[in-house]
Design an enzyme around this catalytic site. Structure first.
Site, PDB file in Angstrom:
ATOM      1  CD  GLU A 326      46.806  42.034   3.033  1.00 32.76           C
ATOM      2  OE1 GLU A 326      47.496  42.436   2.079  1.00 32.76           O
ATOM      3  OE2 GLU A 326      45.932  41.143   2.921  1.00 32.76           O
ATOM      4  CB  CYS A 327      41.847  44.608   7.027  1.00 32.38           C
ATOM      5  SG  CYS A 327      40.302  45.498   7.342  1.00 32.38           S
ATOM      6  N   GLY A 328      41.841  42.969   9.306  1.00 31.52           N
ATOM      7  CA  GLY A 328      41.554  42.181  10.499  1.00 31.52           C
ATOM      8  C   GLY A 328      42.802  41.642  11.159  1.00 31.52           C
TER       9      GLY A 328
END
Length: 454
Positions: A326-328
């Site tokens: 997720e994301c990072g």
């Protein structure tokens, strides 16, 4: 069910909610109480501070991502092991979706019957503070039970503010925090710095305690007046079997919802935490990988030098280990990351793309609609989460994005999917669709069985 609790809300962002929440938790702990912290909304950073101080995980109470019955359940969980709950609000008290108070801190207070202590900034104020409190009282009624004032120059200044508020609003003023730059929490491009990055959190709390003057007994009295809860209990999910899931967790990857961890454990997963930043590698018998969001762009150089971690993660994914990023974590899986210093560094190399920073903050709730049937969602199924980043991913090969994100005024494709990898910019809250964690753990169990045979 009696669950003593109080909401620490603010007139606006930046008024000192987190600082005040920490001061209240610290004062309650010093009275010998066990404190359960919570955070209204989707924030990942404030709960880190709460958890570190309280010695108990801080849960998110988000009316958009989490079904209402689960909100009541999360609050009721505190009744068995804690004496009091402290809930930090989000933004200003009435700030909700659009121009309404739906989904706001006040909305949560109404739904759960939780009294509010309003934080106001006292700098440059005396009698005018009464008008501020009166305005908020008009909207929140009897739920507004007290006020704490921040950035106060001294006792005489506080007395002026206190008298003005109490004479004109009938709202109790419960104390103040002195103006002191040493207790102001630092910020960076995505909000506050993380708790793990403060040089000494205990020293910070000690400094904060010295400039905090609050009526702790008054706060306890207000908390005990909370409306009784009548939660409809249902199990979060029953055990489906054992799987070992390695979770990337350090200063580069620590944007997680604690409730997600709890759901995975309820399903039978053992969570093993490792630090890519410190070149730690997942266990050889890992059945799944969970790489959350954070600040890989800040630590891009150190992550690049952590070669063992990058290579072992890539090796596990290529072997077929089910992976949620997720994301990072999504950024970390790309071929290259352009760090804050403008230099290009190698990523894990699974996602055929390059990540770089922009000046634009992308922030807000997202509903995910699945375009494909993948490891987590079937075609057309939805989930809810939160997006929070300043980076963008530029694909170097053609890919079919697995998700469509619903914005207020448009739809946008997002994410990356292969047989065993699902990656997205959205931090999915598992309680928005509990089929997601169940399928993830089941995939990990299937991989474990295949690994044992081979």
């Amino acid at each position: 069910m009696k669950v003593p609790r109080v909401i620490i809300a603010g007139t606006n962002s930046g008024v000192g909610k987190t600082t005040t929440t920490l001061a209240v938790i610290s004062a309650l702990k010093n009275k010998g109480l066990k404190v359960k912290p919570y955070k209204v909304g989707p924030d990942y950073i404030d709960p880190q501070f709460h958890s570190l101080l309280a010695g108990a995980t801080s849960d998110n109470l988000d009316l958009w991502m989490i079904p209402r019955e689960r909100i009541f359940q999360l609050l009721a969980d505190a009744s068995t092991s804690f004496n009091i709950s402290v809930i930090e609000g989000v933004m200003g008290l009435l700030d909700g979706f659009g121009s309404t108070d739906e989904g706001s801190t006040l909305d949560l207070a109404r739904i759960t019957g939780t009294p509010i202590i309003l934080v106001i900034d006292g700098y440059g104020l005396s009698g005018s503070a009464a008008a501020i409190v009166k305005g908020f009282k008009d909207f929140s009624g009897d739920l507004l039970a007290g006020v704490i004032v921040t950035r106060v120059s001294g006792e005489r200044h506080y007395d002026l503010i206190k008298k003005a508020i109490e004479d004109n609003t009938n709202v109790r003023v419960l104390g103040y925090i002195e103006k002191n730059d040493e207790v102001r929490l630092e910020s960076r491009h995505l909000g506050l710095v993380q708790a793990s990055e403060l040089n000494s959190f205990s020293d910070y709390i000690e400094r904060l305690s010295k400039v905090t003057h609050i009526n702790v007994d008054g706060i306890i009295e207000i908390a005990r007046a909370s409306r009784d809860l009548d939660p409809k209990f249902s199990p979060l999910l029953s055990r489906v079997g054992y799987a070992k899931i390695a979770v990337a967790y350090d200063s580069a990857f620590d944007f997680y919802y604690e409730e997600n961890f709890r759901v995975l454990r309820n399903l039978g997963a053992e969570l093993v935490f490792f630090s890519p930043l410190n070149n730690e590698i997942p266990p050889e018998d890992t059945d799944g990988l969970y790489i959350g969001g954070g600040y890989p762009e800040v630590f891009a150089k150190k992550l690049a030098y952590a070669v063992d971690a990058r290579e072992n993660i890539a090796k596990l994914i290529k072997k077929g280990v089910p992976t949620l990023a997720e994301c990072g974590g999504y950024m970390y899986l790309t071929r290259t990351i352009v760090g804050q210093d403008g230099i290009e560094y190698p990523g894990v190399g699974i996602v055929p793309a390059k990540t770089f920073l922009t000046d634009k903050l992308i922030l807000g709730y997202r509903e995910i609609v699945s375009k494909t049937s993948n490891m987590l969602l079937r075609h057309g199924e939805t989930a809810r989460g939160h997006e929070f980043h300043r980076s963008t991913i530029q694909f170097q090969d053609k890919v079919d994005h697995p998700f469509v994100l619903k914005y207020k005024d448009r739809f946008e494709e997002d994410g990356y999917y292969s047989n065993n990898v699902v990656a997205s910019y959205v931090h999915i809250h598992f309680l928005s669709n509990i089929a997601i964690p169940k399928r993830f753990v089941e995939e990990c169990i299937r991989y474990s069985k295949k690994r044992e045979i081979s």
